[in-house]
Scaffold this motif. Structure first.
Motif, short mmCIF file in Angstrom:
data_model
loop_
_atom_site.label_atom_id
_atom_site.label_comp_id
_atom_site.label_asym_id
_atom_site.label_seq_id
_atom_site.Cartn_x
_atom_site.Cartn_y
_atom_site.Cartn_z
N GLU A 144 39.07 -28.64 -19.03
CA GLU A 144 39.60 -28.43 -17.68
C GLU A 144 41.08 -28.05 -17.72
O GLU A 144 41.51 -27.16 -17.01
N GLN A 145 41.81 -28.76 -18.59
CA GLN A 145 43.25 -28.50 -18.70
C GLN A 145 43.49 -27.07 -19.20
O GLN A 145 44.34 -26.36 -18.69
N LYS A 146 42.67 -26.66 -20.17
CA LYS A 146 42.81 -25.33 -20.75
C LYS A 146 42.56 -24.27 -19.67
O LYS A 146 43.28 -23.29 -19.57
N MET A 147 41.55 -24.51 -18.85
CA MET A 147 41.21 -23.57 -17.79
C MET A 147 42.37 -23.47 -16.78
O MET A 147 42.77 -22.39 -16.40
N ALA A 148 42.93 -24.63 -16.43
CA ALA A 148 43.99 -24.67 -15.43
C ALA A 148 45.23 -23.88 -15.88
O ALA A 148 45.84 -23.18 -15.08
N THR A 149 45.58 -23.98 -17.16
CA THR A 149 46.78 -23.28 -17.62
C THR A 149 46.56 -21.77 -17.66
O THR A 149 47.51 -21.01 -17.62
N ALA A 150 45.30 -21.33 -17.72
CA ALA A 150 45.03 -19.89 -17.82
C ALA A 150 45.00 -19.22 -16.45
O ALA A 150 44.99 -18.00 -16.37
N LEU A 151 45.00 -19.99 -15.37
CA LEU A 151 44.89 -19.39 -14.04
C LEU A 151 46.21 -18.75 -13.61
O LEU A 151 47.27 -19.35 -13.72
N LYS A 152 46.11 -17.55 -13.13
CA LYS A 152 47.32 -16.82 -12.72
C LYS A 152 47.80 -17.26 -11.34
O LYS A 152 47.01 -17.67 -10.50
N LYS A 153 49.08 -17.10 -11.13
CA LYS A 153 49.68 -17.33 -9.81
C LYS A 153 50.10 -15.98 -9.23
O LYS A 153 50.25 -15.00 -9.96
N TYR A 154 50.32 -15.96 -7.93
CA TYR A 154 50.86 -14.75 -7.32
C TYR A 154 52.35 -14.63 -7.67
O TYR A 154 53.05 -15.63 -7.80
N GLU A 207 47.48 -24.41 -5.09
CA GLU A 207 47.80 -25.65 -5.82
C GLU A 207 47.21 -26.86 -5.10
O GLU A 207 46.74 -27.81 -5.75
N LYS A 208 47.24 -26.80 -3.78
CA LYS A 208 46.67 -27.89 -3.00
C LYS A 208 45.16 -28.01 -3.27
O LYS A 208 44.63 -29.11 -3.44
N LEU A 209 44.50 -26.88 -3.33
CA LEU A 209 43.06 -26.86 -3.64
C LEU A 209 42.80 -27.38 -5.06
O LEU A 209 41.90 -28.19 -5.28
N GLU A 210 43.62 -26.92 -6.00
CA GLU A 210 43.43 -27.33 -7.40
C GLU A 210 43.66 -28.82 -7.57
O GLU A 210 42.92 -29.49 -8.28
N LYS A 211 44.70 -29.33 -6.89
CA LYS A 211 45.02 -30.76 -6.98
C LYS A 211 43.86 -31.59 -6.42
O LYS A 211 43.45 -32.59 -7.01
N LYS A 257 42.37 -20.92 6.29
CA LYS A 257 43.03 -20.08 7.30
C LYS A 257 44.45 -19.72 6.84
O LYS A 257 44.88 -18.57 6.93
N GLU A 258 45.15 -20.72 6.32
CA GLU A 258 46.51 -20.49 5.79
C GLU A 258 46.48 -19.58 4.58
O GLU A 258 47.33 -18.69 4.42
N LEU A 259 45.50 -19.79 3.72
CA LEU A 259 45.40 -18.99 2.50
C LEU A 259 45.13 -17.53 2.84
O LEU A 259 45.72 -16.62 2.25
N SER A 260 44.26 -17.29 3.79
CA SER A 260 43.96 -15.92 4.24
C SER A 260 45.22 -15.25 4.77
O SER A 260 45.50 -14.08 4.46
N PHE A 261 45.99 -15.98 5.55
CA PHE A 261 47.24 -15.47 6.11
C PHE A 261 48.24 -15.12 4.99
O PHE A 261 48.82 -14.03 4.97
N ASN A 262 48.41 -16.05 4.06
CA ASN A 262 49.41 -15.84 3.00
C ASN A 262 49.00 -14.76 2.00
O ASN A 262 49.82 -13.94 1.59
N ILE A 263 47.74 -14.75 1.62
CA ILE A 263 47.27 -13.69 0.70
C ILE A 263 47.35 -12.34 1.41
O ILE A 263 47.80 -11.35 0.82
#
Ligand code: MN
Length: 209
Positions: free
Chosen positions: A3-13, A54-58, A73-79
Protein backbone atom coordinates in the motif's frame (compact mmCIF):
# COMPACT_ATOMS: atom_id res chain seq x y z
CA UNK A 1 4.19 -2.34 2.42
CA UNK A 2 2.47 -2.76 -0.92
CA UNK A 3 0.00 0.00 0.00
CA UNK A 4 2.81 2.37 0.93
CA UNK A 5 4.60 1.65 -2.34
CA UNK A 6 1.44 2.39 -4.30
CA UNK A 7 0.84 5.65 -2.43
CA UNK A 8 4.32 7.03 -3.17
CA UNK A 9 3.87 6.32 -6.89
CA UNK A 10 0.68 8.38 -7.24
CA UNK A 11 1.14 11.66 -9.05
CA UNK A 12 -0.08 15.02 -7.82
CA UNK A 13 -1.28 17.94 -9.90
CA UNK A 14 1.35 20.58 -10.64
CA UNK A 15 1.13 24.17 -11.81
CA UNK A 16 2.57 24.32 -15.33
CA UNK A 17 4.81 27.32 -16.08
CA UNK A 18 3.48 30.00 -18.42
CA UNK A 19 4.66 29.27 -21.99
CA UNK A 20 5.88 32.91 -22.32
CA UNK A 21 7.20 35.70 -20.09
CA UNK A 22 4.54 37.22 -17.80
CA UNK A 23 4.77 40.56 -19.64
CA UNK A 24 4.70 38.96 -23.12
CA UNK A 25 0.98 39.57 -23.70
CA UNK A 26 1.16 43.31 -22.94
CA UNK A 27 -0.50 45.65 -23.69
CA UNK A 28 -3.48 43.31 -24.12
CA UNK A 29 -3.00 41.49 -20.81
CA UNK A 30 -0.75 43.15 -18.24
CA UNK A 31 2.09 41.46 -16.41
CA UNK A 32 0.37 42.08 -13.07
CA UNK A 33 -2.90 40.59 -14.29
CA UNK A 34 -1.29 37.53 -15.83
CA UNK A 35 0.99 36.91 -12.86
CA UNK A 36 -1.87 37.05 -10.35
CA UNK A 37 -4.03 34.89 -12.54
CA UNK A 38 -1.41 32.19 -13.04
CA UNK A 39 0.53 32.26 -9.76
CA UNK A 40 -2.40 32.77 -7.40
CA UNK A 41 -5.68 31.74 -9.03
CA UNK A 42 -4.55 28.77 -11.11
CA UNK A 43 -2.33 27.62 -8.23
CA UNK A 44 -5.36 27.61 -5.93
CA UNK A 45 -7.08 24.97 -8.08
CA UNK A 46 -3.96 22.81 -8.15
CA UNK A 47 -3.66 23.07 -4.36
CA UNK A 48 -7.37 22.45 -3.94
CA UNK A 49 -7.47 19.36 -6.18
CA UNK A 50 -4.45 17.86 -4.41
CA UNK A 51 -6.00 18.58 -1.01
CA UNK A 52 -9.24 16.87 -2.10
CA UNK A 53 -7.31 13.81 -3.27
CA UNK A 54 -5.26 13.71 -0.07
CA UNK A 55 -8.45 13.80 1.95
CA UNK A 56 -9.75 10.79 0.01
CA UNK A 57 -6.45 8.94 0.38
CA UNK A 58 -6.28 9.63 4.12
CA UNK A 59 -9.84 8.37 4.59
CA UNK A 60 -8.98 5.22 2.62
CA UNK A 61 -5.92 4.55 4.76
CA UNK A 62 -7.93 5.04 7.95
CA UNK A 63 -10.98 3.22 6.66
CA UNK A 64 -12.93 6.40 7.50
CA UNK A 65 -16.06 7.87 5.96
CA UNK A 66 -16.01 11.03 3.85
CA UNK A 67 -18.84 13.28 2.71
CA UNK A 68 -18.59 11.84 -0.80
CA UNK A 69 -21.07 14.23 -2.41
CA UNK A 70 -19.40 17.36 -1.07
CA UNK A 71 -15.88 16.13 -1.71
CA UNK A 72 -16.49 15.05 -5.30
CA UNK A 73 -18.26 18.32 -6.04
CA UNK A 74 -15.17 20.21 -4.83
CA UNK A 75 -12.86 17.87 -6.72
CA UNK A 76 -14.79 18.39 -9.96
CA UNK A 77 -14.54 22.16 -9.49
CA UNK A 78 -10.82 22.12 -8.73
CA UNK A 79 -9.82 19.66 -11.45
CA UNK A 80 -11.97 21.58 -13.93
CA UNK A 81 -10.21 24.80 -12.94
CA UNK A 82 -6.77 23.23 -13.29
CA UNK A 83 -7.47 21.56 -16.64
CA UNK A 84 -9.06 24.64 -18.20
CA UNK A 85 -6.27 26.99 -17.07
CA UNK A 86 -3.71 24.49 -18.38
CA UNK A 87 -5.45 24.70 -21.77
CA UNK A 88 -5.84 28.48 -21.52
CA UNK A 89 -2.19 29.63 -21.27
CA UNK A 90 -1.01 28.04 -24.56
CA UNK A 91 -4.23 29.29 -26.24
CA UNK A 92 -2.50 32.69 -26.15
CA UNK A 93 0.74 34.10 -27.59
CA UNK A 94 2.24 37.61 -27.87
CA UNK A 95 0.38 39.76 -30.39
CA UNK A 96 2.08 39.68 -33.77
CA UNK A 97 4.38 36.84 -32.63
CA UNK A 98 1.95 33.97 -32.99
CA UNK A 99 -0.96 35.76 -31.33
CA UNK A 100 -3.93 37.40 -33.00
CA UNK A 101 -5.08 37.54 -36.60
CA UNK A 102 -7.25 34.82 -38.04
CA UNK A 103 -7.04 31.04 -38.06
CA UNK A 104 -5.52 29.30 -41.05
CA UNK A 105 -5.36 25.75 -42.40
CA UNK A 106 -7.67 22.97 -41.27
CA UNK A 107 -9.08 25.07 -38.43
CA UNK A 108 -10.08 27.89 -40.81
CA UNK A 109 -11.79 25.35 -43.11
CA UNK A 110 -13.66 23.79 -40.20
CA UNK A 111 -14.81 27.18 -38.92
CA UNK A 112 -16.02 28.19 -42.39
CA UNK A 113 -17.89 24.91 -42.78
CA UNK A 114 -19.57 25.21 -39.39
CA UNK A 115 -20.18 28.95 -39.02
CA UNK A 116 -19.99 30.19 -42.61
CA UNK A 117 -17.29 32.72 -41.74
CA UNK A 118 -14.68 33.53 -39.12
CA UNK A 119 -16.58 36.71 -38.25
CA UNK A 120 -19.72 34.72 -37.41
CA UNK A 121 -17.68 32.29 -35.27
CA UNK A 122 -15.98 35.20 -33.51
CA UNK A 123 -19.34 36.85 -32.82
CA UNK A 124 -20.85 33.64 -31.38
CA UNK A 125 -17.78 32.84 -29.27
CA UNK A 126 -17.72 36.42 -27.98
CA UNK A 127 -21.40 36.19 -27.05
CA UNK A 128 -20.86 32.85 -25.29
CA UNK A 129 -18.03 34.40 -23.27
CA UNK A 130 -19.92 37.62 -22.53
CA UNK A 131 -23.08 35.85 -21.39
CA UNK A 132 -21.53 33.09 -19.25
CA UNK A 133 -23.47 33.39 -16.02
CA UNK A 134 -21.38 34.48 -13.05
CA UNK A 135 -17.91 32.99 -13.43
CA UNK A 136 -17.16 30.82 -16.41
CA UNK A 137 -15.54 30.13 -19.72
CA UNK A 138 -16.19 29.99 -23.43
CA UNK A 139 -14.66 27.03 -25.23
CA UNK A 140 -14.36 25.72 -28.75
CA UNK A 141 -14.65 21.95 -28.69
CA UNK A 142 -14.67 18.98 -31.04
CA UNK A 143 -17.31 16.29 -30.88
CA UNK A 144 -15.93 12.92 -32.01
CA UNK A 145 -19.45 11.53 -32.49
CA UNK A 146 -20.27 13.96 -35.29
CA UNK A 147 -16.76 15.19 -36.13
CA UNK A 148 -18.07 18.74 -35.68
CA UNK A 149 -16.83 21.81 -33.82
CA UNK A 150 -19.11 23.34 -31.20
CA UNK A 151 -18.99 26.20 -28.75
CA UNK A 152 -19.31 25.29 -25.09
CA UNK A 153 -20.30 27.80 -22.42
CA UNK A 154 -18.93 26.59 -19.11
CA UNK A 155 -20.22 27.90 -15.77
CA UNK A 156 -17.70 27.87 -12.92
CA UNK A 157 -15.16 25.30 -14.23
CA UNK A 158 -17.36 22.29 -14.65
CA UNK A 159 -21.03 23.08 -15.29
CA UNK A 160 -22.51 22.67 -18.81
CA UNK A 161 -19.44 20.75 -20.00
CA UNK A 162 -20.20 18.32 -22.85
CA UNK A 163 -18.71 15.00 -21.72
CA UNK A 164 -15.79 13.63 -23.70
CA UNK A 165 -15.57 16.53 -26.17
CA UNK A 166 -12.01 17.67 -26.91
CA UNK A 167 -11.44 21.28 -25.96
CA UNK A 168 -9.41 23.15 -28.57
CA UNK A 169 -9.58 26.74 -27.33
CA UNK A 170 -10.72 28.39 -24.10
CA UNK A 171 -11.32 31.87 -22.82
CA UNK A 172 -11.49 32.44 -19.07
CA UNK A 173 -14.10 35.07 -18.20
CA UNK A 174 -13.92 34.76 -14.45
CA UNK A 175 -13.52 38.28 -13.05
CA UNK A 176 -10.12 37.17 -11.70
CA UNK A 177 -8.96 36.97 -15.35
CA UNK A 178 -9.39 40.71 -15.92
CA UNK A 179 -9.98 42.65 -12.69
CA UNK A 180 -6.58 44.38 -12.75
CA UNK A 181 -6.81 45.47 -16.39
CA UNK A 182 -10.53 46.01 -16.90
CA UNK A 183 -12.16 46.17 -13.44
CA UNK A 184 -15.69 44.87 -14.14
CA UNK A 185 -15.53 45.30 -17.92
CA UNK A 186 -15.68 41.73 -19.22
CA UNK A 187 -16.39 42.90 -22.79
CA UNK A 188 -13.14 44.90 -22.81
CA UNK A 189 -11.18 41.81 -21.79
CA UNK A 190 -12.84 39.63 -24.45
CA UNK A 191 -11.94 42.24 -27.07
CA UNK A 192 -8.32 42.24 -25.85
CA UNK A 193 -8.20 38.42 -25.97
CA UNK A 194 -8.72 38.28 -29.74
CA UNK A 195 -5.36 40.08 -30.15
CA UNK A 196 -3.48 37.26 -28.47
CA UNK A 197 -5.21 34.06 -29.62
CA UNK A 198 -2.62 31.48 -30.63
CA UNK A 199 -4.31 29.92 -33.67
CA UNK A 200 -1.36 27.65 -34.22
CA UNK A 201 -2.00 25.96 -30.85
CA UNK A 202 -5.69 25.56 -31.69
CA UNK A 203 -4.82 24.09 -35.10
CA UNK A 204 -2.33 21.66 -33.51
CA UNK A 205 -4.94 20.48 -31.02
CA UNK A 206 -7.28 19.84 -33.94
CA UNK A 207 -4.56 17.93 -35.83
CA UNK A 208 -3.81 15.80 -32.77
CA UNK A 209 -7.35 14.60 -32.20
MN1 MN B 1 -8.94 31.85 -14.24
Amino acid sequence: MAEQKMATALKKYELPPLPYAPDALEPHISKEQLTLHHDKHHQAYVTGANANLEKLEKARQEGAEVDMKALLKELSFNIGGHVLHTLFWPTMAPAGKGGGGKPTGALADRIDREWGSFDRFKAEFTKAAASAEGSGWAALAHDALTDRLMIMQIEKHNVNVYPNFSILMVLDVWEHAYYVDHRNNRAGFIEAFWNVVNWDTVNKRLENL
